[in-house]
Design a protein around this motif. Structure first.
Motif, PDB file in Angstrom:
ATOM      1  N   ARG A 122      22.890  91.823 -66.330  1.00 56.66           N
ATOM      2  CA  ARG A 122      22.200  91.377 -65.118  1.00 56.66           C
ATOM      3  C   ARG A 122      23.130  91.327 -63.912  1.00 56.66           C
ATOM      4  N   LEU A 123      22.552  91.691 -62.778  1.00 52.74           N
ATOM      5  CA  LEU A 123      23.206  91.590 -61.467  1.00 52.74           C
ATOM      6  C   LEU A 123      22.445  90.555 -60.658  1.00 52.74           C
ATOM      7  N   CYS A 124      23.157  89.568 -60.109  1.00 50.26           N
ATOM      8  CA  CYS A 124      22.509  88.585 -59.241  1.00 50.26           C
ATOM      9  C   CYS A 124      23.351  88.396 -57.989  1.00 50.26           C
ATOM     10  N   SER A 125      22.702  88.484 -56.850  1.00 49.45           N
ATOM     11  CA  SER A 125      23.402  88.369 -55.572  1.00 49.45           C
ATOM     12  C   SER A 125      22.677  87.380 -54.676  1.00 49.45           C
ATOM     13  N   SER A 126      23.331  87.036 -53.566  1.00 50.44           N
ATOM     14  CA  SER A 126      22.690  86.200 -52.559  1.00 50.44           C
ATOM     15  C   SER A 126      23.045  86.701 -51.171  1.00 50.44           C
ATOM     16  N   VAL A 127      22.098  86.530 -50.250  1.00 47.85           N
ATOM     17  CA  VAL A 127      22.280  86.906 -48.845  1.00 47.85           C
ATOM     18  C   VAL A 127      21.659  85.798 -47.999  1.00 47.85           C
ATOM     19  N   TRP A 128      21.975  85.794 -46.727  1.00 46.50           N
ATOM     20  CA  TRP A 128      21.349  84.840 -45.813  1.00 46.50           C
ATOM     21  C   TRP A 128      20.022  85.388 -45.313  1.00 46.50           C
ATOM     22  N   VAL A 129      19.015  84.522 -45.205  1.00 48.89           N
ATOM     23  CA  VAL A 129      17.759  84.927 -44.589  1.00 48.89           C
ATOM     24  C   VAL A 129      17.937  84.871 -43.077  1.00 48.89           C
ATOM     25  N   LYS A 130      16.862  84.995 -42.311  1.00 47.37           N
ATOM     26  CA  LYS A 130      16.948  85.182 -40.866  1.00 47.37           C
ATOM     27  C   LYS A 130      17.660  84.024 -40.159  1.00 47.37           C
ATOM     28  N   PRO A 131      18.269  84.311 -39.008  1.00 48.01           N
ATOM     29  CA  PRO A 131      19.051  83.306 -38.289  1.00 48.01           C
ATOM     30  C   PRO A 131      18.286  82.019 -38.000  1.00 48.01           C
ATOM     31  N   GLY A 132      17.005  82.127 -37.665  1.00 52.53           N
ATOM     32  CA  GLY A 132      16.239  80.945 -37.314  1.00 52.53           C
ATOM     33  C   GLY A 132      16.150  79.912 -38.418  1.00 52.53           C
ATOM     34  N   GLU A 133      16.356  80.344 -39.655  1.00 46.76           N
ATOM     35  CA  GLU A 133      16.312  79.403 -40.776  1.00 46.76           C
ATOM     36  C   GLU A 133      17.707  78.926 -41.182  1.00 46.76           C
TER      37      GLU A 133
ATOM     38  N   ASP B 294      22.334  58.790 -41.767  1.00 48.14           N
ATOM     39  CA  ASP B 294      23.108  57.931 -42.669  1.00 48.14           C
ATOM     40  C   ASP B 294      24.612  58.133 -42.513  1.00 48.14           C
ATOM     41  N   GLY B 295      25.048  58.284 -41.265  1.00 48.56           N
ATOM     42  CA  GLY B 295      26.480  58.394 -41.003  1.00 48.56           C
ATOM     43  C   GLY B 295      27.084  59.752 -41.262  1.00 48.56           C
ATOM     44  N   LYS B 296      26.252  60.759 -41.569  1.00 44.32           N
ATOM     45  CA  LYS B 296      26.756  62.109 -41.785  1.00 44.32           C
ATOM     46  C   LYS B 296      25.875  63.116 -41.050  1.00 44.32           C
ATOM     47  N   VAL B 297      26.421  64.284 -40.823  1.00 44.51           N
ATOM     48  CA  VAL B 297      25.658  65.393 -40.235  1.00 44.51           C
ATOM     49  C   VAL B 297      25.162  66.271 -41.373  1.00 44.51           C
ATOM     50  N   ARG B 298      23.860  66.554 -41.364  1.00 48.31           N
ATOM     51  CA  ARG B 298      23.266  67.378 -42.420  1.00 48.31           C
ATOM     52  C   ARG B 298      22.456  68.492 -41.758  1.00 48.31           C
ATOM     53  N   ILE B 299      22.970  69.733 -41.845  1.00 48.40           N
ATOM     54  CA  ILE B 299      22.323  70.858 -41.184  1.00 48.40           C
ATOM     55  C   ILE B 299      21.842  71.852 -42.238  1.00 48.40           C
ATOM     56  N   PRO B 300      20.555  72.191 -42.215  1.00 48.06           N
ATOM     57  CA  PRO B 300      19.994  73.023 -43.277  1.00 48.06           C
ATOM     58  C   PRO B 300      20.267  74.519 -43.115  1.00 48.06           C
ATOM     59  N   GLY B 301      19.992  75.219 -44.184  1.00 48.34           N
ATOM     60  CA  GLY B 301      20.069  76.684 -44.195  1.00 48.34           C
ATOM     61  C   GLY B 301      19.273  77.207 -45.371  1.00 48.34           C
ATOM     62  N   VAL B 302      19.044  78.515 -45.379  1.00 49.45           N
ATOM     63  CA  VAL B 302      18.293  79.135 -46.471  1.00 49.45           C
ATOM     64  C   VAL B 302      18.961  80.459 -46.867  1.00 49.45           C
ATOM     65  N   ALA B 303      19.182  80.625 -48.150  1.00 50.33           N
ATOM     66  CA  ALA B 303      19.694  81.875 -48.706  1.00 50.33           C
ATOM     67  C   ALA B 303      18.620  82.509 -49.580  1.00 50.33           C
ATOM     68  N   ARG B 304      18.772  83.782 -49.854  1.00 51.17           N
ATOM     69  CA  ARG B 304      17.876  84.468 -50.786  1.00 51.17           C
ATOM     70  C   ARG B 304      18.708  85.010 -51.947  1.00 51.17           C
ATOM     71  N   CYS B 305      18.268  84.755 -53.168  1.00 51.26           N
ATOM     72  CA  CYS B 305      18.907  85.302 -54.345  1.00 51.26           C
ATOM     73  C   CYS B 305      18.069  86.452 -54.898  1.00 51.26           C
ATOM     74  N   ILE B 306      18.756  87.440 -55.457  1.00 51.46           N
ATOM     75  CA  ILE B 306      18.084  88.617 -56.011  1.00 51.46           C
ATOM     76  C   ILE B 306      18.710  88.934 -57.377  1.00 51.46           C
ATOM     77  N   VAL B 307      17.876  89.084 -58.395  1.00 53.53           N
ATOM     78  CA  VAL B 307      18.375  89.385 -59.737  1.00 53.53           C
ATOM     79  C   VAL B 307      17.705  90.660 -60.245  1.00 53.53           C
ATOM     80  N   GLY B 308      18.440  91.419 -61.040  1.00 56.51           N
ATOM     81  CA  GLY B 308      17.892  92.608 -61.683  1.00 56.51           C
ATOM     82  C   GLY B 308      18.643  92.888 -62.974  1.00 56.51           C
ATOM     83  N   THR B 309      18.026  93.656 -63.859  1.00 58.37           N
ATOM     84  CA  THR B 309      18.584  93.945 -65.176  1.00 58.37           C
ATOM     85  C   THR B 309      18.745  95.441 -65.362  1.00 58.37           C
ATOM     86  N   LYS B 310      19.845  95.845 -65.967  1.00 55.13           N
ATOM     87  CA  LYS B 310      20.085  97.269 -66.245  1.00 55.13           C
ATOM     88  C   LYS B 310      19.326  97.688 -67.508  1.00 55.13           C
TER      89      LYS B 310
END
Length: 280
Positions: free
Chosen positions: A148-159, A264-280
């Protein structure tokens, strides 16, 4: 248009220059990207004797976690920048991990035989490969049948405000060239199905993709700015164009914007990634 070798030479120098920032902020970066590494590993079906390849491994994740999960196995960490892999080695040594090795190489020209690995991870490397199709073909070549191959990339800038907040502020003081949609850039692979199509063209099957939420947590808005300005390649490159007064104005604007994410005394900034998996 620059050649693949020219792009890699620039990338190698860039990441070598960023390596100190990545090591300084290692714990914050690992906490932010940890959910993505976990998501990747969950789909790779790691056995205790796993033979694993981590592409664009940088400072070592998720490859070093795989090594811990596969005590009778072996993990190879690859990257263009030897300086980043040196950090991975120091991290491994600190954790007592020994069943790994590092190799400096390009993703589209792997120095391994056919059907060598049970699994491959590519956490946030795809966006920067000069030839994504050639790299994917190489991954498929060195995978064992059923692997298996599994990767991740960032989704669009707005997210992904964790990075766009800083870049929008920098853009008020520096001229930022629009990214080449077909060339290496952080959001090049953001479109749904982009990486899945590469997998399928390389002959992988059972391809699936899904989104993973992340969160960048810092102690303060000022620490957020310090971190981003020292380890995010886009920000570091852009800030080299501006003088100190402009940099101070950027910092002030960023800190004001990021303050709205304090909780709560910390900065918390969100983001979203996309994971992709496939099998040989």
């Amino acid at each position: 248009m620059p050649s693949g070798d020219e792009i890699r030479d620039v990338q190698r120098a860039t990441w070598a220059g960023l390596s100190a920032g990545w090591e300084k902020w290692d714990s914050v970066i690992m906490d932010q990207l940890g959910p993505v590494g976990t998501a990747i590993i969950e789909r790779l079906d790691i056995a205790d004797d796993q033979q694993h390849l981590d592409i664009a491994a940088g400072t070592g994740e998720p490859g070093l976690t795989v090594a811990r999960l596969a005590p009778r196995g072996h993990v190879v960490l690859t990257d263009l920048a030897a300086e980043m892999l040196d950090i991975a080695t120091r991290r491994a040594n600190a954790q007592g991990i020994t069943n790994f090795e590092t190799r400096v190489c390009s993703a589209d020209d792997l120095p391994f035989g056919d059907a060598t690995f049970d699994s491959i991870s590519v956490r946030f490397g795809y966006m920067f490969f000069p030839d994504v199709a050639k790299a994917t073909a190489e991954f498929a070549r060195v995978l064992k049948p059923g692997g298996r191959l599994c990767s991740s990339v960032w989704v669009k800038p707005g997210e992904n405000p964790w990075t766009t907040i800083a870049m929008q502020a920098i853009a008020t003081e520096a001229v930022l060239a629009p990214p080449d949609p077909d060339g290496p850039n952080m959001f090049r692979c953001a479109a749904p199905g982009y990486v899945s199509a590469l997998y399928e063209a390389a002959g992988l099957r059972d391809v699936a993709e899904w989104n993973v939420d992340v969160e960048l947590v810092t102690r303060s808005p000022a620490q957020y700015w310090e971190m981003i300005s020292e380890h995010v390649s886009l920000a570091v490159a852009a800030l080299q164009q501006v003088d100190e007064p402009a940099r101070e104005r950027i910092a002030k604007a960023v800190i004001a914007k990021v303050s709205t994410y304090e909780e709560d005394g910390k900065v918390r900034i969100p983001g979203v990634a996309r994971c992709i998996v496939g099998t040989k």
